[in-house]
Design a protein around this motif. Structure first.
Motif, PDB file in Angstrom:
ATOM      1  N   ILE A  48       0.834  -1.212   0.000  1.00 14.34           N
ATOM      2  CA  ILE A  48       0.000   0.000   0.000  1.00 14.34           C
ATOM      3  C   ILE A  48       0.861   1.251   0.000  1.00 14.34           C
ATOM      4  O   ILE A  48       0.646   2.173  -0.795  1.00 14.34           O
ATOM      5  N   PHE A  49       1.847   1.316   0.891  1.00 18.37           N
ATOM      6  CA  PHE A  49       2.722   2.488   0.964  1.00 18.37           C
ATOM      7  C   PHE A  49       3.507   2.680  -0.327  1.00 18.37           C
ATOM      8  O   PHE A  49       3.839   3.819  -0.687  1.00 18.37           O
ATOM      9  N   SER A  50       3.826   1.580  -1.021  1.00 17.18           N
ATOM     10  CA  SER A  50       4.692   1.653  -2.190  1.00 17.18           C
ATOM     11  C   SER A  50       3.936   1.828  -3.498  1.00 17.18           C
ATOM     12  O   SER A  50       4.403   2.537  -4.395  1.00 17.18           O
ATOM     13  N   VAL A  51       2.766   1.200  -3.615  1.00 13.90           N
ATOM     14  CA  VAL A  51       2.078   1.126  -4.906  1.00 13.90           C
ATOM     15  C   VAL A  51       0.928   2.120  -5.031  1.00 13.90           C
ATOM     16  O   VAL A  51       0.772   2.778  -6.064  1.00 13.90           O
ATOM     17  N   VAL A  52       0.099   2.231  -3.994  1.00  8.39           N
ATOM     18  CA  VAL A  52      -1.106   3.063  -4.090  1.00  8.39           C
ATOM     19  C   VAL A  52      -0.799   4.521  -4.440  1.00  8.39           C
ATOM     20  O   VAL A  52      -1.525   5.128  -5.242  1.00  8.39           O
ATOM     21  N   PRO A  53       0.265   5.139  -3.901  1.00 11.11           N
ATOM     22  CA  PRO A  53       0.543   6.541  -4.266  1.00 11.11           C
ATOM     23  C   PRO A  53       1.113   6.730  -5.672  1.00 11.11           C
ATOM     24  O   PRO A  53       1.203   7.868  -6.135  1.00 11.11           O
ATOM     25  N   GLU A 214      -5.519   8.760   0.025  1.00 14.21           N
ATOM     26  CA  GLU A 214      -6.452   9.579  -0.770  1.00 14.21           C
ATOM     27  C   GLU A 214      -6.639  10.954  -0.142  1.00 14.21           C
ATOM     28  O   GLU A 214      -6.665  11.981  -0.823  1.00 14.21           O
ATOM     29  N   THR A 215      -6.734  10.984   1.196  1.00 16.66           N
ATOM     30  CA  THR A 215      -6.914  12.251   1.907  1.00 16.66           C
ATOM     31  C   THR A 215      -5.693  13.145   1.761  1.00 16.66           C
ATOM     32  O   THR A 215      -5.813  14.375   1.738  1.00 16.66           O
ATOM     33  N   HIS A 216      -4.517  12.547   1.636  1.00 18.82           N
ATOM     34  CA  HIS A 216      -3.275  13.312   1.498  1.00 18.82           C
ATOM     35  C   HIS A 216      -2.838  13.451   0.034  1.00 18.82           C
ATOM     36  O   HIS A 216      -1.693  13.825  -0.224  1.00 18.82           O
ATOM     37  N   SER A 217      -3.720  13.166  -0.887  1.00 17.89           N
ATOM     38  CA  SER A 217      -3.334  13.150  -2.295  1.00 17.89           C
ATOM     39  C   SER A 217      -2.951  14.523  -2.834  1.00 17.89           C
ATOM     40  O   SER A 217      -2.140  14.634  -3.753  1.00 17.89           O
ATOM     41  N   GLY A 218      -3.552  15.570  -2.276  1.00 16.08           N
ATOM     42  CA  GLY A 218      -3.300  16.915  -2.795  1.00 16.08           C
ATOM     43  C   GLY A 218      -4.169  17.265  -3.983  1.00 16.08           C
ATOM     44  O   GLY A 218      -4.049  18.364  -4.551  1.00 16.08           O
ATOM     45  N   ALA A 235      -9.813  15.031   0.491  1.00 16.03           N
ATOM     46  CA  ALA A 235      -8.516  15.680   0.301  1.00 16.03           C
ATOM     47  C   ALA A 235      -8.577  17.184   0.519  1.00 16.03           C
ATOM     48  O   ALA A 235      -7.693  17.764   1.152  1.00 16.03           O
ATOM     49  N   ASP A 236      -9.607  17.851  -0.005  1.00 12.49           N
ATOM     50  CA  ASP A 236      -9.660  19.305   0.130  1.00 12.49           C
ATOM     51  C   ASP A 236      -9.820  19.717   1.591  1.00 12.49           C
ATOM     52  O   ASP A 236      -9.252  20.713   2.039  1.00 12.49           O
ATOM     53  N   TYR A 237     -10.576  18.938   2.358  1.00 10.17           N
ATOM     54  CA  TYR A 237     -10.801  19.222   3.772  1.00 10.17           C
ATOM     55  C   TYR A 237      -9.498  19.115   4.566  1.00 10.17           C
ATOM     56  O   TYR A 237      -9.167  19.975   5.380  1.00 10.17           O
ATOM     57  N   HIS A 238      -8.746  18.063   4.320  1.00  7.47           N
ATOM     58  CA  HIS A 238      -7.513  17.833   5.071  1.00  7.47           C
ATOM     59  C   HIS A 238      -6.358  18.680   4.528  1.00  7.47           C
ATOM     60  O   HIS A 238      -5.436  19.020   5.274  1.00  7.47           O
TER      61      HIS A 238
END
Length: 295
Positions: A48-53, A214-218, A235-238
């Motif tokens: 997850i840490f490596s692929v999802v982003p 997803e929340t930290h996607s920017g 994402a916009d909220y965070h």
């Protein structure tokens, strides 16, 4: 490890034939220890840490092809090397903290009663338990997050996570080692209160980390499925919370917004968004100024 040697024995125990899913589970888990199954979380978290982003990295590199309009802070642009440096830091934390924590925390899983046997939970049981886990984690995380925005908590611990004022997917788990440990408590609390099957636990860990990325996607993509979830922050909220940084006294929610609403920590952002409804590329600068004014 299942207490059956054959599928026939398992069927006799259940009093019925195994479902397709239960047959696959039997074939995979029958001869494997519960500890081995639990340690799958290490592999899942690594992937997850490596692929999802990675899709977000591609989007960041191709902003000129039409993705720039979805960027929440369009003035900020990170190079590939900067994003890779964040991933490298996350992997160091994974090797030194997250992975070892998974390896030694199995007794707690035994204690709360996470099961690996048959029958498998129904889809509805899994969905209800996941909903409970998200609600419990969100509520607990809200108060821990507020504590971490106090003077001591922020300066000693939480400021590391806020080094990325414009967050990226790789930065979701980027944090001080102590924060990684502390925030493991809310994630564990739901399964401790409402224990379920190991498959449900795997899904919980997986979905929670994907949600954080997803929340930290920017990016605020209009087609994101989470936009249909009631009270979901997104994402916009965070992103606003990261933009303000240590001075932020709002938008503490990790997943939903109900805690911010109930405890009044969404008032500033609401007032600012009412005052400034222009193009979002100008919103963050104006909202930040407005927050100081309204406070």
């Amino acid at each position: 490890m299942l207490p059956f040697n054959t599928i026939k024995e398992a069927a006799a125990f259940l009093g019925r034939n195994l479902t397709v899913a239960e047959t696959y589970w039997f074939n995979y888990s029958a001869k494997r220890s519960d500890y081995y199954l639990y340690c799958h979380n290490i592999l899942f978290l690594f992937l997850i840490f490596s692929v999802v982003p990675l899709p977000l990295v591609c989007v960041e590199m191709m902003r000129s092809l039409g993705f720039d309009k979805y960027k929440i802070q369009p003035k900020v642009s990170l190079s590939l090397s900067e994003m890779f440096r964040c991933y490298k830091d996350v992997m160091w934390m994974f090797v030194l903290v997250v992975g070892p924590l998974q390896l030694v925390s199995y007794p707690s899983i035994q204690m709360i009663g996470i099961r690996t046997g048959l029958p498998l939970p129904s889809v509805w049981e899994i969905l209800v338990q996941l909903a409970v886990y998200f609600i419990i984690e969100d509520y607990t995380n809200y108060w821990i997050h507020r504590f971490l925005h106090g003077k001591w908590g922020y300066e000693k611990i939480h400021r590391v996570h806020h080094e990325y004022a414009a967050p990226i997917g790789f930065a979701a788990p980027y944090a001080h080692w102590l924060e990684v440990l502390i925030l493991g408590i809310p994630s564990f609390l739901g399964p401790a209160i409402v224990p379920g099957h190991m498959i449900t636990f795997w899904l919980w860990i997986t979905l929670r980390q994907i949600e954080a990325i997803e929340t930290h996607s920017g990016y605020d993509f209009p087609w994101t499925p989470t936009k249909f979830i009631p009270f979901y922050g997104g994402a916009d909220y965070h992103d606003y919370h990261h933009y303000v940084g240590g001075q932020s006294q709002s938008n503490f929610a990790s997943v939903f917004t109900y805690c911010d609403y109930i405890y009044g920590t969404d008032k500033v952002i609401k007032q600012c968004m009412i005052l400034f409804s222009s193009v979002f590329s100008f919103k963050l600068d104006l909202v930040l100024s407005a927050e100081y004014f309204l406070l």
